[in-house]
Design a protein around this motif. Structure first.
Motif, PDB file in Angstrom:
ATOM      1  N   LYS A 138     -60.967  13.198 -30.237  1.00 42.49           N
ATOM      2  CA  LYS A 138     -61.880  13.168 -29.080  1.00 42.49           C
ATOM      3  C   LYS A 138     -61.119  13.446 -27.789  1.00 42.49           C
ATOM      4  CE  LYS A 138     -65.140  10.260 -26.616  1.00 42.49           C
ATOM      5  NZ  LYS A 138     -65.707   8.931 -26.467  1.00 42.49           N
ATOM      6  N   ASP A 139     -59.955  12.832 -27.635  1.00 41.19           N
ATOM      7  CA  ASP A 139     -59.128  13.063 -26.440  1.00 41.19           C
ATOM      8  C   ASP A 139     -58.682  14.516 -26.364  1.00 41.19           C
ATOM      9  OD1 ASP A 139     -59.080  10.261 -25.630  1.00 41.19           O
ATOM     10  OD2 ASP A 139     -57.786   9.972 -27.380  1.00 41.19           O
ATOM     11  N   ARG A 140     -58.315  15.048 -27.498  1.00 40.12           N
ATOM     12  CA  ARG A 140     -57.862  16.441 -27.560  1.00 40.12           C
ATOM     13  C   ARG A 140     -58.992  17.390 -27.160  1.00 40.12           C
ATOM     14  NH1 ARG A 140     -56.211  19.535 -33.012  1.00 40.12           N
ATOM     15  NH2 ARG A 140     -55.127  21.274 -32.102  1.00 40.12           N
ATOM     16  N   GLN A 141     -60.200  17.123 -27.664  1.00 43.65           N
ATOM     17  CA  GLN A 141     -61.347  17.960 -27.319  1.00 43.65           C
ATOM     18  C   GLN A 141     -61.660  17.880 -25.832  1.00 43.65           C
ATOM     19  OE1 GLN A 141     -64.487  16.697 -29.926  1.00 43.65           O
ATOM     20  NE2 GLN A 141     -63.626  17.733 -31.713  1.00 43.65           N
ATOM     21  N   GLN A 142     -61.567  16.687 -25.269  1.00 45.21           N
ATOM     22  CA  GLN A 142     -61.818  16.532 -23.835  1.00 45.21           C
ATOM     23  C   GLN A 142     -60.792  17.307 -23.009  1.00 45.21           C
ATOM     24  OE1 GLN A 142     -61.803  12.251 -23.461  1.00 45.21           O
ATOM     25  NE2 GLN A 142     -64.040  12.158 -23.437  1.00 45.21           N
ATOM     26  N   ALA A 143     -59.544  17.252 -23.404  1.00 44.15           N
ATOM     27  CA  ALA A 143     -58.495  17.978 -22.679  1.00 44.15           C
ATOM     28  C   ALA A 143     -58.717  19.479 -22.791  1.00 44.15           C
ATOM     29  CB  ALA A 143     -57.121  17.595 -23.220  1.00 44.15           C
ATOM     30  N   ASN A 144     -59.083  19.970 -23.978  1.00 43.78           N
ATOM     31  CA  ASN A 144     -59.347  21.396 -24.150  1.00 43.78           C
ATOM     32  C   ASN A 144     -60.568  21.841 -23.351  1.00 43.78           C
ATOM     33  OD1 ASN A 144     -57.239  22.443 -25.778  1.00 43.78           O
ATOM     34  ND2 ASN A 144     -58.085  21.365 -27.533  1.00 43.78           N
ATOM     35  N   GLU A 145     -61.569  20.993 -23.253  1.00 49.11           N
ATOM     36  CA  GLU A 145     -62.753  21.304 -22.445  1.00 49.11           C
ATOM     37  C   GLU A 145     -62.365  21.419 -20.976  1.00 49.11           C
ATOM     38  OE1 GLU A 145     -66.616  22.218 -21.430  1.00 49.11           O
ATOM     39  OE2 GLU A 145     -65.720  22.121 -23.419  1.00 49.11           O
ATOM     40  N   LEU A 146     -61.510  20.529 -20.523  1.00 43.77           N
ATOM     41  CA  LEU A 146     -61.021  20.586 -19.146  1.00 43.77           C
ATOM     42  C   LEU A 146     -60.297  21.903 -18.891  1.00 43.77           C
ATOM     43  CD1 LEU A 146     -60.484  19.178 -16.402  1.00 43.77           C
ATOM     44  CD2 LEU A 146     -58.436  18.228 -17.446  1.00 43.77           C
TER      45      LEU A 146
ATOM     46  N   ASN B 128     -62.776  24.738 -18.643  1.00 42.74           N
ATOM     47  CA  ASN B 128     -63.466  24.703 -17.348  1.00 42.74           C
ATOM     48  C   ASN B 128     -62.583  25.250 -16.233  1.00 42.74           C
ATOM     49  OD1 ASN B 128     -65.758  23.626 -18.507  1.00 42.74           O
ATOM     50  ND2 ASN B 128     -65.217  21.518 -18.015  1.00 42.74           N
TER      51      ASN B 128
END
Length: 86
Positions: free
Chosen positions: A29-37, A40
């Motif tokens: 989940k943390d990895r996905q959030q960082a990749n989304e950032l 963006n």
């Protein structure tokens, strides 16, 4: 002495220790959030390129090409969750 011990342990068990870390601290989940950032940021960068009056069109095109070539390396490699490959 502690630096030597940490370095030797990491050199021997590097990805194994990393697997324990991601299991307990930095998960998918943390990895996905960082990749989304990152996505963006890249999207905003590309959009801003379209509105810069001081950059000519060939330079704008090259800047967008370079932006697309950047690869994200966030957190850990995919194989680290595969016990057989690890």
């Amino acid at each position: 002495r502690w630096e030597f011990c940490v370095k030797e342990t990491d050199g021997t068990f590097g990805y194994g220790l990393g697997a324990l870390y991601i299991k307990n601290v930095f998960g998918e989940k943390d990895r996905q959030q960082a990749n989304e950032l990152i996505r963006n940021i890249r999207q905003t960068f590309d959009e801003n390129l379209d509105h810069l009056p001081w950059i000519d069109e060939p330079s704008r095109i090259e800047a967008k090409k370079k932006s697309k070539k950047i690869t994200e390396k966030v957190g850990y490699p995919d194989f680290i969750n595969n016990r057989t490959k690890l």
